[in-house]
Design a protein around this motif. Sequence first.
Motif, PDB file in Angstrom:
ATOM      1  N   LEU A  33      72.463  -8.534  43.193  1.00  0.00           N
ATOM      2  CA  LEU A  33      71.608  -8.317  44.354  1.00  0.00           C
ATOM      3  C   LEU A  33      70.201  -8.878  44.173  1.00  0.00           C
ATOM      4  O   LEU A  33      69.629  -9.465  45.100  1.00  0.00           O
ATOM      5  CB  LEU A  33      71.527  -6.813  44.631  1.00  0.00           C
ATOM      6  CG  LEU A  33      70.597  -6.346  45.753  1.00  0.00           C
ATOM      7  CD1 LEU A  33      71.103  -6.824  47.105  1.00  0.00           C
ATOM      8  CD2 LEU A  33      70.482  -4.816  45.739  1.00  0.00           C
ATOM      9  N   GLU A  35      67.094 -11.078  43.355  1.00  0.00           N
ATOM     10  CA  GLU A  35      66.827 -12.519  43.325  1.00  0.00           C
ATOM     11  C   GLU A  35      66.346 -12.980  41.956  1.00  0.00           C
ATOM     12  O   GLU A  35      66.773 -14.026  41.448  1.00  0.00           O
ATOM     13  CB  GLU A  35      65.782 -12.869  44.390  1.00  0.00           C
ATOM     14  CG  GLU A  35      65.384 -14.340  44.409  1.00  0.00           C
ATOM     15  CD  GLU A  35      64.288 -14.640  45.407  1.00  0.00           C
ATOM     16  OE1 GLU A  35      63.918 -15.821  45.550  1.00  0.00           O
ATOM     17  OE2 GLU A  35      63.779 -13.681  46.038  1.00  0.00           O
ATOM     18  N   CYS A  38      69.165 -13.116  39.486  1.00  0.00           N
ATOM     19  CA  CYS A  38      70.008 -14.288  39.778  1.00  0.00           C
ATOM     20  C   CYS A  38      69.368 -15.566  39.237  1.00  0.00           C
ATOM     21  O   CYS A  38      70.052 -16.441  38.692  1.00  0.00           O
ATOM     22  CB  CYS A  38      70.247 -14.407  41.280  1.00  0.00           C
ATOM     23  SG  CYS A  38      71.378 -13.190  41.959  1.00  0.00           S
ATOM     24  N   GLU A  52      74.459 -14.326  45.233  1.00  0.00           N
ATOM     25  CA  GLU A  52      73.298 -13.448  45.375  1.00  0.00           C
ATOM     26  C   GLU A  52      73.402 -12.623  46.645  1.00  0.00           C
ATOM     27  O   GLU A  52      73.582 -13.172  47.732  1.00  0.00           O
ATOM     28  CB  GLU A  52      72.023 -14.292  45.410  1.00  0.00           C
ATOM     29  CG  GLU A  52      70.747 -13.482  45.509  1.00  0.00           C
ATOM     30  CD  GLU A  52      69.507 -14.361  45.506  1.00  0.00           C
ATOM     31  OE1 GLU A  52      68.500 -13.957  46.134  1.00  0.00           O
ATOM     32  OE2 GLU A  52      69.542 -15.456  44.894  1.00  0.00           O
ATOM     33  N   GLY A  53      73.305 -11.309  46.498  1.00  0.00           N
ATOM     34  CA  GLY A  53      73.347 -10.430  47.653  1.00  0.00           C
ATOM     35  C   GLY A  53      74.074  -9.139  47.346  1.00  0.00           C
ATOM     36  O   GLY A  53      74.460  -8.862  46.205  1.00  0.00           O
ATOM     37  N   ASP A  54      74.274  -8.334  48.376  1.00  0.00           N
ATOM     38  CA  ASP A  54      74.965  -7.060  48.248  1.00  0.00           C
ATOM     39  C   ASP A  54      76.422  -7.305  47.862  1.00  0.00           C
ATOM     40  O   ASP A  54      77.168  -7.978  48.577  1.00  0.00           O
ATOM     41  CB  ASP A  54      74.882  -6.309  49.581  1.00  0.00           C
ATOM     42  CG  ASP A  54      75.647  -4.995  49.586  1.00  0.00           C
ATOM     43  OD1 ASP A  54      76.010  -4.508  48.498  1.00  0.00           O
ATOM     44  OD2 ASP A  54      75.869  -4.464  50.687  1.00  0.00           O
ATOM     45  N   ASP A  57      79.119  -6.756  50.418  1.00  0.00           N
ATOM     46  CA  ASP A  57      79.044  -7.524  51.659  1.00  0.00           C
ATOM     47  C   ASP A  57      80.086  -8.652  51.609  1.00  0.00           C
ATOM     48  O   ASP A  57      79.997  -9.540  50.749  1.00  0.00           O
ATOM     49  CB  ASP A  57      77.634  -8.109  51.806  1.00  0.00           C
ATOM     50  CG  ASP A  57      77.443  -8.862  53.108  1.00  0.00           C
ATOM     51  OD1 ASP A  57      78.440  -9.174  53.785  1.00  0.00           O
ATOM     52  OD2 ASP A  57      76.277  -9.158  53.446  1.00  0.00           O
ATOM     53  N   SER A  59      80.388 -11.245  53.183  1.00  0.00           N
ATOM     54  CA  SER A  59      79.836 -12.587  53.344  1.00  0.00           C
ATOM     55  C   SER A  59      79.276 -13.140  52.030  1.00  0.00           C
ATOM     56  O   SER A  59      79.011 -14.335  51.919  1.00  0.00           O
ATOM     57  CB  SER A  59      78.737 -12.583  54.414  1.00  0.00           C
ATOM     58  OG  SER A  59      77.590 -11.866  53.968  1.00  0.00           O
ATOM     59  N   VAL A  60      79.075 -12.270  51.043  1.00  0.00           N
ATOM     60  CA  VAL A  60      78.540 -12.696  49.743  1.00  0.00           C
ATOM     61  C   VAL A  60      79.653 -13.226  48.849  1.00  0.00           C
ATOM     62  O   VAL A  60      79.504 -14.240  48.171  1.00  0.00           O
ATOM     63  CB  VAL A  60      77.795 -11.531  49.059  1.00  0.00           C
ATOM     64  CG1 VAL A  60      77.354 -11.908  47.642  1.00  0.00           C
ATOM     65  CG2 VAL A  60      76.581 -11.132  49.894  1.00  0.00           C
ATOM     66  N   ARG A 408      66.803  -1.235  51.391  1.00  0.00           N
ATOM     67  CA  ARG A 408      67.136  -2.504  50.724  1.00  0.00           C
ATOM     68  C   ARG A 408      66.022  -3.024  49.848  1.00  0.00           C
ATOM     69  O   ARG A 408      66.261  -3.482  48.713  1.00  0.00           O
ATOM     70  CB  ARG A 408      67.492  -3.550  51.770  1.00  0.00           C
ATOM     71  CG  ARG A 408      67.671  -4.966  51.258  1.00  0.00           C
ATOM     72  CD  ARG A 408      68.876  -5.076  50.349  1.00  0.00           C
ATOM     73  NE  ARG A 408      69.066  -6.442  49.889  1.00  0.00           N
ATOM     74  CZ  ARG A 408      68.413  -6.999  48.871  1.00  0.00           C
ATOM     75  NH1 ARG A 408      67.512  -6.289  48.206  1.00  0.00           N
ATOM     76  NH2 ARG A 408      68.653  -8.241  48.502  1.00  0.00           N
TER      77      ARG A 408
END
Length: 412
Positions: A33, A35, A38, A52-54, A57, A59-60, A408
């Motif tokens: 998650l 940045e 990452c 990178e992200g949840d 999710d 979409s990640v 978040r």
Amino acid sequence: MTKYEVVEICAGAGGQALGLEKAAFEHALAVELDENACNTLRANRSTWKVAEGDVADPSVWDPADYKGVALLAGGVPCPPFSIAGKQLGANDERDLFAWAVEQVAVVQPRALLLENVRGLSMPRFVGYRQHVLDRLTQLGYIAEWRLLHASDYGVPQLRPRFILVALRPEDAPYFHWPEPVGPPPTVGETLLDLMAANGWRGARAWSKRANKIAPTIVGGSKKHGGADLGPTRAKRAWAEMRVDGLGIADAPPAADAPANFVPKLTCDMVARIQGWSDDYPWEFTGRKTSSYRQIGNAFPPPVAHAVGSAIMRAFRHEGEPRTLETSEHDPLYTALRSSGEFITPERLMKLVKVSDPAELERRIGLLSRDFEIEIKTSGTKTAYKLGRFKAFVGQKDHTRHDLFLMHRAQIS
């Protein structure tokens, strides 16, 4: 040679990743998650795929894309179980432990490795742990928990971690928890060269004074200010070793610092205490507070190496197979779950072998923090029934989604 790939979720800045790489796993994907973390992963391993992200999710990343990978691993967020926190467990929007277990049904890895804080091993979470074991059994895996101390694997700090390993039945008998490697070096022995890097003449005397292992390094979260070495108790332990725990230094002591100077640690020093060294080289990106948070929240690479190597040996069926230990058994959770009906307190007390009604109520209260407990009353009589598990396991309508978006910016 057989290729053993790992998908690592909540990868952080790479402590577990580096240890698993040392154990001969190859990263198919690392999901994180933060940045800055990452960026650290990419800076150290430019060939790795970093998402990178949840992690929850779609979409990640899509777990189905990695079906059949050798190992699914991760260090899911600790605050839901931390002794220092509220221990909200399944009610904490940061809780991803149950979700990670559920991904086993999709990814179908050969093994699962999840690590978390010691708090998850406490009586507060006995029902939660039993649910995890039962779910993995349903999915065809044999799972075990074990509390490991980083200091048993050459890391100069306490840092107990609660580890879950699950393997398929054909591999599980060959999994043996890694044996301790002997006493770790002291803080003084570990940091002498770094403390003396600028020519501080008091470094050797300081090293002799710092003749213990460190308290657990606490990376902290974005909710709490800058970097320091943890709560009051930890700062007292550091003070006994003549370390100023009220912050992190930009550089080692200067050559002209007084011999009795009480230094702060630098990020490089904290990384050394976490297990990064010449044997486990790594660079951290970002500003000081971010770097410290990445380091402090990590799984020490030598411990990940030890556990990863044990899993690798199980894959290769090395050593003698063993008789597996009996899984944890929470009689209250089991009684309620197996019945599927309402049960009176009197019946529950017999099943759980509890003679004090107040103790039964206390246990039901603990269980109700992670599970819905239905209560039926008829006159003066009461009965209980186990309801749904409150944890987020991927439900589209779970409150986790709104809470995650709301907080978040503070989640790390």
